[in-house]
Scaffold this motif. Structure first.
Motif, short mmCIF file in Angstrom:
data_model
loop_
_atom_site.label_atom_id
_atom_site.label_comp_id
_atom_site.label_asym_id
_atom_site.label_seq_id
_atom_site.Cartn_x
_atom_site.Cartn_y
_atom_site.Cartn_z
N UNK A 1 -19.23 -30.73 55.84
CA UNK A 1 -20.13 -32.02 56.39
C UNK A 1 -18.78 -32.59 57.10
N UNK A 2 -17.59 -32.79 57.08
CA UNK A 2 -16.15 -33.65 58.04
C UNK A 2 -16.51 -32.44 58.91
N UNK A 3 -16.38 -31.33 58.84
CA UNK A 3 -16.06 -30.28 60.32
C UNK A 3 -17.21 -30.50 61.44
N UNK A 4 -19.04 -30.55 60.70
CA UNK A 4 -19.96 -30.22 61.31
C UNK A 4 -20.07 -32.10 61.99
N UNK A 5 -20.07 -32.90 61.04
CA UNK A 5 -20.07 -34.34 61.56
C UNK A 5 -18.62 -34.65 62.37
N UNK A 6 -17.89 -33.95 62.62
CA UNK A 6 -16.51 -35.05 63.84
C UNK A 6 -16.40 -33.94 64.45
N UNK A 7 -17.08 -32.45 64.85
CA UNK A 7 -17.24 -31.56 65.84
C UNK A 7 -17.24 -32.28 67.65
N UNK A 8 -15.44 -31.66 67.81
CA UNK A 8 -15.51 -32.62 69.25
C UNK A 8 -15.32 -34.21 69.30
#
Length: 217
Positions: free
Chosen positions: A149-156
């Motif tokens: 979820x860190x990857x998903x939420x903080x992408x870009x």
């Protein structure tokens, strides 16, 4: 159509959104009622999640509606109040309540929702950074769902790219173990997170996990 999780709602809405070409839906009339039912279910999930103070369900539901180009249900005050609570806990050095994976996932998703609305202030970013620093210190980044979820939420998000890549690299390293130990839920969760990072999983790596269903590439 019944959905057990707002996450499923997000993924399906993203699929349906990608089926839109030049403003025209290219799916059939048979599929159209399913799309409408899906939207209605996510609306209900958003309302119920806010009513029950479920930050995770509310944030992922709101993001799902945004993917359908709908602004309804978004209440920045509710999300901002959660960041205020987290900020207070950090200032008081009361960390125990923070080490809750669902709360943390909800906070990161809330950041994504605020960012999509241009309401992620410098203070909000600072709180997210403090959380990431704490998680790194206590090695909480090495929890599959949380890392995903860190990857998903903080992408870009350039400010957090280092942490996102670190989480994705760790997830990538776990794939073999998850598959060999038949931890398929963790395996899928890890792939989900990696998909929203700059870390790629090679085709040959995936071929090693190919089943009789075969991969479509």
């Amino acid at each position: 159509m019944y959905l057990e999780s707002p996450l499923i709602g997000y993924l399906l809405l993203k699929i349906l959104r990608d089926m839109v070409t030049d403003g025209e839906l290219i799916y059939s009339k048979f599929e159209d009622p399913a799309y409408k039912a899906l939207l209605e279910h996510v609306r209900i999930e958003v309302f119920q999640s806010k009513y029950s103070d479920n930050l995770f369900g509310y944030a992922i539901g709101v993001i799902a509606l945004m993917e359908a180009n709908l602004e309804e249900g978004f209440e920045s005050d509710f999300l901002l109040s959660k960041f205020k609570e987290v900020e207070t806990l950090i200032k008081e050095d009361n960390l125990r309540p923070l080490f809750n994976t669902e709360l943390l996932q909800g906070i990161f998703l809330a950041y994504k929702a605020l960012s999509l609305h241009g309401k992620a202030t410098k203070n909000i970013k600072a709180i997210v950074q403090k959380l990431l620093d704490l998680l790194s210190k206590y090695e909480w980044l090495h929890f599959t769902d949380l890392a995903s979820y860190i990857c998903f939420s903080l992408e870009n998000c350039k400010d957090f790219q280092e942490q996102v890549n670190a989480a994705a690299i760790w997830l990538n390293k776990q794939l073999n173990e998850y598959w060999e130990r038949k931890m398929y839920v963790n395996f899928i969760s890890a792939l989900f997170g990696i998909a929203f990072s700059q870390i790629s999983v090679s085709y040959t790596h995936l071929r090693a996990h190919e089943t009789s269903l075969h991969l479509v590439c």
